[in-house]
Design an enzyme around this catalytic site. Structure first.
Site, PDB file in Angstrom:
ATOM      1  CB  ALA A  33       4.820 -11.844  26.432  1.00  0.00           C
ATOM      2  CD  GLU A  34       6.323  -7.079  31.525  1.00  0.00           C
ATOM      3  OE1 GLU A  34       6.375  -8.328  31.575  1.00  0.00           O
ATOM      4  OE2 GLU A  34       6.312  -6.355  32.540  1.00  0.00           O
ATOM      5  CG  ASP A  36      -0.585  -9.743  25.701  1.00  0.00           C
ATOM      6  OD1 ASP A  36      -1.037  -8.646  25.323  1.00  0.00           O
ATOM      7  OD2 ASP A  36      -0.231 -10.653  24.923  1.00  0.00           O
ATOM      8  CB  SER A  81     -14.719  16.882   1.155  1.00  0.00           C
ATOM      9  OG  SER A  81     -15.290  17.864   0.346  1.00  0.00           O
ATOM     10  CG  LEU A  82      -9.063  17.266   1.234  1.00  0.00           C
ATOM     11  CD1 LEU A  82      -8.039  16.149   1.385  1.00  0.00           C
ATOM     12  CD2 LEU A  82      -8.423  18.609   1.534  1.00  0.00           C
ATOM     13  CD  GLU A 110      -1.118  15.839   6.362  1.00  0.00           C
ATOM     14  OE1 GLU A 110      -2.184  15.183   6.409  1.00  0.00           O
ATOM     15  OE2 GLU A 110      -0.937  16.905   6.966  1.00  0.00           O
ATOM     16  CE  LYS A 112      -8.314  12.048  -0.301  1.00  0.00           C
ATOM     17  NZ  LYS A 112      -9.193  10.961   0.075  1.00  0.00           N
ATOM     18  CG  ASP A 114      -8.864   4.296   0.550  1.00  0.00           C
ATOM     19  OD1 ASP A 114      -9.831   5.067   0.710  1.00  0.00           O
ATOM     20  OD2 ASP A 114      -8.762   3.511  -0.411  1.00  0.00           O
ATOM     21  NE  ARG A 133     -16.182  15.153   5.248  1.00  0.00           N
ATOM     22  CZ  ARG A 133     -16.975  15.162   4.180  1.00  0.00           C
ATOM     23  NH1 ARG A 133     -17.701  14.108   3.893  1.00  0.00           N
ATOM     24  NH2 ARG A 133     -17.061  16.230   3.409  1.00  0.00           N
ATOM     25  CD  GLU A 170      -9.381   8.874   6.405  1.00  0.00           C
ATOM     26  OE1 GLU A 170      -9.688  10.018   6.791  1.00  0.00           O
ATOM     27  OE2 GLU A 170      -9.782   8.388   5.335  1.00  0.00           O
ATOM     28  CE1 TYR A 222      -8.230  14.844   8.406  1.00  0.00           C
ATOM     29  CE2 TYR A 222      -7.765  12.521   8.010  1.00  0.00           C
ATOM     30  CZ  TYR A 222      -8.665  13.575   8.080  1.00  0.00           C
ATOM     31  OH  TYR A 222      -9.984  13.359   7.821  1.00  0.00           O
ATOM     32  CE  LYS A 289      -4.052  17.996   5.236  1.00  0.00           C
ATOM     33  NZ  LYS A 289      -4.154  17.305   6.529  1.00  0.00           N
ATOM     34  CE  LYS A 313      -8.622  10.027  -4.593  1.00  0.00           C
ATOM     35  NZ  LYS A 313      -9.987  10.458  -4.775  1.00  0.00           N
ATOM     36  CB  CYS A 407     -18.128 -27.635 -24.844  1.00  0.00           C
ATOM     37  SG  CYS A 407     -16.619 -26.809 -25.362  1.00  0.00           S
ATOM     38  CB  CYS A 410     -16.263 -29.389 -28.952  1.00  0.00           C
ATOM     39  SG  CYS A 410     -16.461 -30.045 -27.284  1.00  0.00           S
ATOM     40  CB  CYS A 425     -15.542 -28.985 -22.273  1.00  0.00           C
ATOM     41  SG  CYS A 425     -15.567 -29.898 -23.824  1.00  0.00           S
ATOM     42  CB  CYS A 431     -13.072 -29.904 -26.872  1.00  0.00           C
ATOM     43  SG  CYS A 431     -13.333 -28.151 -26.607  1.00  0.00           S
TER      44      CYS A 431
HETATM   45  S1  IVH Z   1      -7.386  16.797   5.531  1.00  0.00           S
HETATM   46  C1  IVH Z   1      -9.742  20.461   5.333  1.00  0.00           C
HETATM   47  N1  IVH Z   1      -5.580  14.917   5.414  1.00  0.00           N
HETATM   48  O1  IVH Z   1      -9.829  12.696   2.662  1.00  0.00           O
HETATM   49  C2  IVH Z   1      -9.012  19.211   5.122  1.00  0.00           C
HETATM   50  N2  IVH Z   1      -7.806  14.380   4.807  1.00  0.00           N
HETATM   51  O2  IVH Z   1     -11.617  14.222   0.669  1.00  0.00           O
HETATM   52  C3  IVH Z   1      -9.759  18.041   5.509  1.00  0.00           C
HETATM   53  N3  IVH Z   1      -8.131  12.048   4.186  1.00  0.00           N
HETATM   54  O3  IVH Z   1     -12.731  13.218   4.509  1.00  0.00           O
HETATM   55  C4  IVH Z   1      -9.109  16.761   5.301  1.00  0.00           C
HETATM   56  N4  IVH Z   1      -6.059  11.412   4.497  1.00  0.00           N
HETATM   57  O4  IVH Z   1     -11.222  11.356   5.284  1.00  0.00           O
HETATM   58  C5  IVH Z   1      -6.866  15.249   5.228  1.00  0.00           C
HETATM   59  N5  IVH Z   1      -3.880  13.344   5.392  1.00  0.00           N
HETATM   60  C6  IVH Z   1      -5.164  13.667   5.207  1.00  0.00           C
HETATM   61  C7  IVH Z   1      -6.117  12.733   4.790  1.00  0.00           C
HETATM   62  C8  IVH Z   1      -7.435  13.139   4.586  1.00  0.00           C
HETATM   63  C9  IVH Z   1      -7.269  11.019   4.154  1.00  0.00           C
HETATM   64  C10 IVH Z   1      -9.560  11.957   3.806  1.00  0.00           C
HETATM   65  C11 IVH Z   1     -10.490  12.455   4.867  1.00  0.00           C
HETATM   66  C12 IVH Z   1     -11.406  13.431   4.201  1.00  0.00           C
HETATM   67  C13 IVH Z   1     -11.154  13.168   2.750  1.00  0.00           C
HETATM   68  C14 IVH Z   1     -11.266  14.458   1.980  1.00  0.00           C
END
Ligand code: IVH
Length: 670
Positions: A33-34, A36, A81-82, A110, A112, A114, A133, A170, A222, A289, A313, A407, A410, A425, A431
């Site tokens: 509230a504060e 806001d 990407s990873l 860390e 991952k 979504d 990206r 993310e 990240y 990492k 994963k 049905c 039946c 039915c 039935c």
């Molecule tokens: S590091 C070089 N850290 O995963 C490393 N990615 O498949 C680059 N993601 O496109 C990514 N959590 O959107 C990293 N803790 C995390 C992550 C993360 C989610 C996603 C990210 C990236 C995809 C890679």
């Protein structure tokens, strides 16, 4: 004027500071509230004096003029990407490749997240632009939208930062925000989102940033991207970089941990997987990492992924598979439910080959056809759901799903009443599918409670045509029952005895056992108590039924329709002829009921009476039976091993009687 500028400066700084406390430190410093109130004051001042507003004003988070299209942005350094690890072995192999090249390493683990990867650049500490990206080299300019996300600072905290800092992280939608958004979408008749990631994507890639502003998006940084004009702030480890980002006011997940052994990495993975459903946001694995930046550089990249990081994963909770066919199942009340037969798919740790499609509305909502590729989700222990189809993969010969008119069991007509989602039915007990379910219900614990007559046995009795209606149970002989699979004479005799015993019941149980739609235990008890005689219930008009407590229009209509069907009356006659009886209920002159207006509570184990019967009999005497003890409780019946309710009753001075006391009272009332 000078004073106004000072106030605007102070408000801007204070609100930005509170945002950081909230999002980065996870320690809100003032009540909402504060917050806001401060915001409201700042907006007032800025509206009156727009030229005094600061570039990092939090009021800028409401979104601006809608764009025609997104501009393209070439990333200063590609967004990678990873590689994925799905099993322990994949991760062990990853670790070995690293050890072979640079020796033992510490890892940073860390969640991952979504959501969607974004890159945000700060020039001289001020948010300059943000991009998706895209294909890794070129993304879309989503600066306006990113500015509306409160977790992302418009200005870095402190001073002494490099001239240019690129932050990667993310954007996601917390689960609660996702649920709330879908509720709102549904209320407006707008499309609902399949999952939080799609909702986050749909919210971030909006040409109208006002829409983005209205969606509660979150962000975790990240990685540090490109840094130019580096000063003394150079960090030697990834973990150090994440802390640096935090110092600058960027939120970093609280779940990030350094693990110095493989074992610790596995423990981290298991631990976070077990807490997955309690997290406020969706994650689909763990990113691991190499902590040491120099070692990262030595390891380098292959194709589009670094050799120093991997995404480990979780077993998938969403998978694509083929919808091969749709069958229609008939339930106890005749509800015809479409069941999707799927090409078996491993999702969330189990193989799924069926999923309910609920009803015709759901099929229409999904727009699904047989032959479609569908997305199956299995979250936690909930039954698998089809959440969407993949339109691009629809084959030319995809077939419409046609609800049967007759049905499948039946061949009676299937009806869908006005305003109802469910098609049914019309065959009733004629039935076989409904009959099976009806007899299972009839024998179940809260109904006639026939010991030993489980679902499997009922199914066989019907399949072998030993039983067609509930009444047929009473003419079963032990030798007939021995015809069932693996059924010895002794068990068969036990079943016959249990059936015989079940003939003596209560009116409430008998009513409940008939399986009248919407007539549960409580309604059955109310009906029994109100009318006292079965014939009065059978012949009651809708108006008379409406006089019973808890009976509304819908229930009254179901009851009256049930007794209007000659077939039902026939079965009831047979049941009564078979000898089903119950103790007479004292005429329900309600003002005369001995426990009228009293509230009773039952607790502990009763040895002679079953809890439901005790409840029904107390209700028959006019008492209300509640679940917990309060100062309004008139009496507590404490069975064996009564615990906290007994303690509470004694503390409040509520009258307590034991089971024998209850039996005496009930006998005296008959
Ligand atoms: S590091 C070089 N850290 O995963 C490393 N990615 O498949 C680059 N993601 O496109 C990514 N959590 O959107 C990293 N803790 C995390 C992550 C993360 C989610 C996603 C990210 C990236 C995809 C890679």
């Amino acid at each position: 004027m000078h004073e106004l500028q000072t106030e605007i400066d102070q408000l801007t700084q204070a609100i930005n500071q509170h945002n950081i406390r909230y999002y980065v430190d996870d320690a809100p410093s003032i009540p909402d509230a504060e917050y806001d109130r401060l915001m409201k004051r700042l907006i007032e001042l800025e509206q009156a004096h727009p030229h005094l507003a600061l570039p990092d004003s939090p009021s800028k988070r409401v979104g601006g003029i809608a764009l025609q299209k997104f501009d393209q942005i070439t990333h200063l350094k590609p967004m990678l990407s990873l590689d994925n690890a799905f099993e322990t072995d994949d991760f062990v192999a990853f670790n070995k490749r690293i050890a072979d090249k640079v020796g033992a390493v510490d890892y940073v683990c860390e969640p991952k997240l979504d959501g969607l990867a974004v890159s945000i650049t700060y020039r001289n500490g001020v948010l300059e632009r943000a991009a998706t990206r895209g294909d890794g080299s070129v993304g879309e300019d989503i600066t306006q939208n990113v500015r509306t996300i409160r977790a992302i600072p418009l200005k870095l905290r402190g001073e002494g930062f490099p001239e240019l800092v690129e932050v990667r992280g993310e954007v996601f939608m917390p689960k609660a925000a996702f649920e709330a958004l879908n509720q709102r979408q549904m209320a407006k008749g707008d499309k609902v989102f399949v999952n939080p990631r799609n909702a986050a994507a749909g919210s971030l890639r909006q040409l109208d940033s006002k829409i983005t502003a209205s969606r509660a998006l979150g962000f975790y940084a990240y990685a540090l991207g490109v840094v130019e004009g580096e000063s003394q702030t150079m960090q030697l480890t990834h973990y150090g970089q994440l802390n640096q980002l935090k110092q600058w006011g960027l939120p970093v997940s609280l779940e990030v941990k350094v693990c110095d052994t493989l074992e610790n990495v596995f423990t981290y993975y298991q631990d976070i997987m077990s807490r997955r459903s309690q997290l406020e946001y969706e994650i689909d694995g763990v990113v691991i990492k190499v902590n040491d930046i120099e070692k990262q550089q030595t390891l380098g990249f292959v194709a589009k992924a670094p050799r120093w990081a991997i995404a480990y994963k979780f077993p998938a909770q969403e998978e694509m598979t083929l919808l091969e066919a749709v069958d229609f199942q008939v339930g106890r009340t005749g509800a015809v439910t479409p069941v999707a037969r799927l090409k078996p798919v491993f999702v969330g740790g189990v193989t799924v080959s069926n999923a309910t499609l609920h009803n015709a509305d759901e099929i229409a909502r999904l727009g699904v056809k047989v032959g479609d590729t569908v997305i199956i989700r299995r979250a936690g222990d909930v039954i698998p759901q089809i959440v969407a189809i993949v339109p691009e993969q629809r084959p030319d010969d995809a077939q419409d799903i046609v609800f049967p008119q007759y049905c499948p069991v039946c061949q009676s007509i299937v009806e869908r009443l006005e305003g109802e989602a469910v098609a049914r039915c019309s065959g009733g007990l004629f039935c076989e599918a409904q009959c099976k379910e009806a007899i299972k219900h009839f024998a179940s614990r809260k109904a006639l409670n026939i010991d030993g007559l489980g679902d499997k046995i009922v199914e066989q009795l019907i399949d072998k045509e030993l039983v067609k209606t509930p009444a047929d149970l009473f003419s079963l002989t032990a030798s007939a029952i021995t015809m069932l699979d693996r059924m010895a004479m002794k068990s068969a005799t036990n079943i016959v005895n249990a059936i015989k015993q079940a003939k003596t019941t209560t009116l409430a149980r008998f009513l409940y056992s008939l399986g009248i739609r919407e007539v549960g235990e409580a309604t059955a008890a109310n009906l029994a108590q109100h009318f006292a005689e079965f014939d009065k219930i059978r012949t009651a008009s809708v108006e008379q039924l409406l006089e019973v407590s808890d009976v509304g229009e819908v229930v009254a209509r179901h009851i009256s329709q049930f007794f209007a069907q000659p077939h039902n009356i026939e079965v009831i006659e047979q049941l009564l002829n078979a000898g089903i009886t119950w103790p007479k209920i004292a005429q329900a002159d309600e003002s005369q009921l001995s426990l009228k207006g009293q509230t009773w509570v039952l607790t502990g184990t009763l040895s002679q009476l079953n809890r439901n019967d005790a409840k029904a009999q107390l209700q028959a005497l006019g008492a209300k039976v509640a679940g917990s003890v309060s100062k309004n409780t008139d009496c507590l019946v404490a069975g064996e091993a009564a615990g906290s309710k007994l303690a509470k009753a004694l503390e409040l001075g509520v009258k307590v009687i034991d089971e024998q006391g209850l039996l005496d009272l009930l006998n005296a009332s008959h």
